[in-house]
Design a protein around this motif. Structure first.
Motif, PDB file in Angstrom:
ATOM      1  N   UNK A  52       8.505 -37.176 -75.924  1.00  0.00           N
ATOM      2  CA  UNK A  52       7.835 -36.113 -75.187  1.00  0.00           C
ATOM      3  C   UNK A  52       6.327 -36.148 -75.383  1.00  0.00           C
ATOM      4  N   UNK A  53       5.613 -35.894 -74.289  1.00  0.00           N
ATOM      5  CA  UNK A  53       4.157 -35.955 -74.283  1.00  0.00           C
ATOM      6  C   UNK A  53       3.561 -34.669 -73.706  1.00  0.00           C
ATOM      7  N   UNK A  54       2.275 -34.518 -73.908  1.00  0.00           N
ATOM      8  CA  UNK A  54       1.498 -33.441 -73.298  1.00  0.00           C
ATOM      9  C   UNK A  54       0.234 -34.039 -72.697  1.00  0.00           C
ATOM     10  N   UNK A  55      -0.415 -33.286 -71.846  1.00  0.00           N
ATOM     11  CA  UNK A  55      -1.769 -33.581 -71.388  1.00  0.00           C
ATOM     12  C   UNK A  55      -2.594 -32.322 -71.630  1.00  0.00           C
ATOM     13  N   UNK A  56      -3.896 -32.484 -71.736  1.00  0.00           N
ATOM     14  CA  UNK A  56      -4.771 -31.319 -71.846  1.00  0.00           C
ATOM     15  C   UNK A  56      -5.292 -30.968 -70.457  1.00  0.00           C
ATOM     16  N   UNK A  57      -5.251 -29.676 -70.156  1.00  0.00           N
ATOM     17  CA  UNK A  57      -5.748 -29.153 -68.889  1.00  0.00           C
ATOM     18  C   UNK A  57      -6.815 -28.103 -69.157  1.00  0.00           C
ATOM     19  N   UNK A  58      -7.748 -27.988 -68.221  1.00  0.00           N
ATOM     20  CA  UNK A  58      -8.696 -26.873 -68.267  1.00  0.00           C
ATOM     21  C   UNK A  58      -8.779 -26.266 -66.869  1.00  0.00           C
TER      22      UNK A  58
END
Length: 135
Positions: A79-85
Motif C-alpha cells: 500500500x502506498x500514499x501520495x501527498x496532496x495539497x
C-alpha cells in the motif's frame, strides 16, 4: 499531466479540513486498482476532491505534491500514499446528480465505477467539471 479524482467522506476528512491542513498524504486506500492509480500519479497532476456519502459532490481541486511512497499507516508494503495539497474550491460544487445527468460525463469513472476511491479522469471531463463548478 494527468487528471484524477479522489473521494473522502466529509465526516472523516473534509475539504475544509484539507484546506486547514494545507497538505496531507492520501492514505487508507485498500483497493488494488485505486492503489495502482496512486502509483501512476505524478507531481503536478491535478485532482478533483469529491465528498462521498454525505453531499456526493466535487468540491475542489488539489494537486499532487509528492509521488507514491509507502503508506505510513501500515507495515504492508503493498500500500502506498501520495501527498496532496489544495489548489482551490469550486465556486459551486458539482453534484453526482448533475454528473449523471450530463451527456458529456456519461463515461466518467465516478458513474461507471462508483465505489472506486481513486480514479483517472479524462482531460475533457476535468475541464467540463471545472466549467460546471465555476457557475
Amino acid at each position: 499531466m494527468q487528471h484524477w479524482l479522489v473521494k473522502s467522506e466529509p465526516f472523516k476528512y473534509s475539504w475544509e479540513k484539507f484546506n486547514k491542513d494545507g497538505r496531507t498524504f492520501w492514505d487508507g486506500v485498500r483497493n488494488y486498482q485505486a492503489r495502482n492509480n496512486l502509483r501512476e500519479m505524478k507531481e503536478g497532476d491535478l485532482v478533483l476532491f469529491y465528498h462521498s456519502n454525505e453531499g456526493k459532490e466535487i468540491v475542489g481541486i488539489a494537486k499532487v505534491v509528492k509521488e507514491a511512497y509507502q503508506d505510513p499507516t501500515t507495515d504492508d508494503t503493498n500500500w502506498v500514499v501520495v501527498d496532496l495539497s489544495p489548489v482551490e474550491a469550486l465556486k459551486t460544487p458539482v453534484t453526482l446528480e448533475q454528473i449523471k445527468a450530463d451527456p458529456q460525463l456519461q463515461d466518467i469513472g465516478l458513474v461507471r465505477q462508483g465505489r472506486l476511491s481513486v480514479m483517472g479522469v479524462k482531460r475533457e471531463e476535468f475541464d467540463h467539471i471545472l466549467a460546471l463548478g465555476s457557475k
